[in-house]
Scaffold this active site. Structure first.
Site, PDB file in Angstrom:
ATOM      1  CG  HIS A  51     -21.040   1.034  11.580  1.00  0.00           C
ATOM      2  ND1 HIS A  51     -22.063   1.687  10.935  1.00  0.00           N
ATOM      3  CD2 HIS A  51     -21.545   0.622  12.780  1.00  0.00           C
ATOM      4  CE1 HIS A  51     -23.143   1.671  11.709  1.00  0.00           C
ATOM      5  NE2 HIS A  51     -22.846   1.048  12.829  1.00  0.00           N
ATOM      6  CD  GLU A  53     -18.966   0.847   6.396  1.00  0.00           C
ATOM      7  OE1 GLU A  53     -18.862   0.341   7.525  1.00  0.00           O
ATOM      8  OE2 GLU A  53     -20.054   0.991   5.829  1.00  0.00           O
ATOM      9  CB  CYS A  76     -24.979   3.410   7.995  1.00  0.00           C
ATOM     10  SG  CYS A  76     -23.649   4.044   9.004  1.00  0.00           S
ATOM     11  CB  SER A 169     -35.750 -37.842  24.238  1.00  0.00           C
ATOM     12  OG  SER A 169     -35.630 -36.714  25.070  1.00  0.00           O
ATOM     13  CD1 TRP A 171     -28.000 -39.428  27.490  1.00  0.00           C
ATOM     14  CD2 TRP A 171     -27.302 -37.478  26.648  1.00  0.00           C
ATOM     15  NE1 TRP A 171     -27.731 -38.597  28.541  1.00  0.00           N
ATOM     16  CE2 TRP A 171     -27.293 -37.391  28.056  1.00  0.00           C
ATOM     17  CE3 TRP A 171     -26.915 -36.364  25.908  1.00  0.00           C
ATOM     18  CZ2 TRP A 171     -26.914 -36.238  28.728  1.00  0.00           C
ATOM     19  CZ3 TRP A 171     -26.528 -35.218  26.588  1.00  0.00           C
ATOM     20  CH2 TRP A 171     -26.526 -35.168  27.970  1.00  0.00           C
ATOM     21  NE  ARG A 208     -24.135 -26.603  28.767  1.00  0.00           N
ATOM     22  CZ  ARG A 208     -25.444 -26.569  28.412  1.00  0.00           C
ATOM     23  NH1 ARG A 208     -26.242 -25.662  28.934  1.00  0.00           N
ATOM     24  NH2 ARG A 208     -25.916 -27.419  27.541  1.00  0.00           N
ATOM     25  CD  GLU A 300     -31.791 -26.390  21.689  1.00  0.00           C
ATOM     26  OE1 GLU A 300     -31.787 -27.363  22.459  1.00  0.00           O
ATOM     27  OE2 GLU A 300     -30.809 -25.636  21.536  1.00  0.00           O
ATOM     28  N   GLY A 302     -40.584 -29.316  21.689  1.00  0.00           N
ATOM     29  CA  GLY A 302     -41.146 -30.596  21.293  1.00  0.00           C
ATOM     30  C   GLY A 302     -42.032 -30.484  20.063  1.00  0.00           C
TER      31      GLY A 302
END
Ligand code: AOF
Ligand code: ZN
Length: 370
Positions: A51, A53, A76, A169, A171, A208, A300, A302
């Site tokens: 962690h 710390e 913690c 659609s 681009w 990517r 992502e 419709g």
């Protein structure tokens, strides 16, 4: 001598360096200061590793004795994958601890602060609370509610259309906006889409690395690339082992009503949920994903899924890319909201950020429920 805010702001800067790698753990930064000098610094990089710390104490060594530790989250108190940081701070002899927020993890939840106080350490709590909320939206929502933090990505024309009537659609928005989407995918624990999108576009739904901006590349090491989990809503078992999304590195989960017996690649799992309104019950699915430690979901898809998630009150934030184009009245709409008849029932949002990304605008909006 600088103020507490100065050192805490530095601790937040460090915390943010872990934003592509710490999931399912939170982003945490720590700065140790003695006599006005920073003697130790650290941040949490990856679950299972030390962690914040511990890194900072290690750097400070003996100089931690009598020092002040600034930590962006309550230290913690539990034995998880690593030993308790509260014990380490006590053992190192720090005399004061300043934290930004209590850790809502039920295994900690105030016990870390209590242990420090019991050991005679002066504890200041609640400094820069708004930053603490902003740096860990997913972790905090999952710990507090048992649901992941859901971001809906939308790309629209000036007239609120997502595609031409033909469906064309791909681009609408610029390459800069698409690079921005890559970065936000990389920050998410999972990407959610639908079989309709898979059948229409056959997308990979991956991050990517070579499409990321240079800063993100430096924080998101190529050799240790963590692909967000891909979750595909597929209530009619329409996705096949031939689709690109199931052939990518990392796991793909098919959210279904019934399993099939096809031969799937090793990292593909069929998750079975009860039905609701003809599809997978989205509320049950979200709770299950949170149990699998999914902090945040980047959607992502419709108009159907976007609308269904909004109507189920599951969306926390919209990330809307606005392209300076007009697609005309026949173009496809943004959100399918059946049964919406009165303005009083229209989902409402609060703008939280407006930014230009290449030729497009990126709007961030927080959902306003109730
Ligand atoms: C801190 N500092 O840097 C982090 C904290 O499984 P473990 O041992 O990594 O513990 C994970 C939990 O510890 C996590 O859910 C959160 O409550 C806390 N994370 N706490 O003081 C840190 N990463
Ligand atoms: Zn800890």
């Amino acid at each position: 001598m600088q103020s507490d805010v100065f050192y805490m702001a530095r601790a937040f800067k460090l915390a943010r360096l872990g934003r592509f790698t710490t999931a399912p753990n939170p982003n945490v930064g720590c700065v140790i200061v003695r006599d006005g000098e920073i003697v130790g610094e650290g941040y949490h990089l990856r679950a299972g590793e030390p962690h914040a710390e511990v890194h900072a104490l290690c750097m400070a060594g003996e100089k931690a004795r009598g020092a002040t530790a600034y930590v962006t989250l309550e230290p913690c108190s539990h034995h998880g994958r690593t030993p308790p940081c509260a014990d380490a701070l006590v053992a190192a002899g720090v005399s004061r601890v300043v934290t930004a927020m209590q850790d809502p993890n039920p295994q900690v939840a105030g016990r870390g602060l209590y242990q420090l106080q019991q050991a005679g350490i002066e504890v200041c709590h609640g400094l820069m609370l708004a930053e603490a909320e902003a740096v860990n939206p997913g972790f905090l929502k999952r710990m507090r509610t048992g649901f992941p933090y859901v971001q809906l990505k939308l790309a629209v024309s000036l007239d609120g259309r997502t595609a031409m009537a033909s469906g064309e659609s791909q681009w609408i928005t610029s390459s800069q906006a698409r690079q921005d989407v890559q970065r936000l995918r990389a920050q998410s624990a999972a990407i959610l889409s639908t079989s309709a999108t898979v059948l229409a576009d056959d997308p990979a739904l991956t991050v990517r690395w070579d499409e990321l901006d240079a800063e993100t590349q430096s924080l998101y090491p190529q050799e240790n690339l963590r692909q967000p989990w891909r979750i595909i809503l597929d209530s009619q078992n329409r996705v096949t082992p031939q689709h690109r999304v199931v052939q990518q590195p990392g796991a793909t989960w098919l959210a279904r009503l019934q399993p099939d017996k096809q031969a799937w690649p090793q990292d593909v799992e069929q998750l079975i949920f009860p039905a609701h309104g003809g599809g997978v019950d989205l509320v049950v699915m979200m709770m299950h994903l949170a149990k699998r430690q999914v902090n945040s979901i980047w959607v992502e898809a419709g108009a159907q899924l976007s609308g269904a998630l909004l109507q189920a009150v599951l969306v926390d934030e919209l990330v809307l890319y606005l392209a300076p184009k007009l697609l005309g009245d026949d173009g496809r709409g943004l959100c399918h909201l059946p049964g919406l008849e009165q303005l009083a029932d229209a989902p409402e949002f609060v703008f939280s950020e407006v930014r230009q990304v290449g030729p497009d605008l990126r709007l961030r909006l927080r959902a306003k429920y109730g």
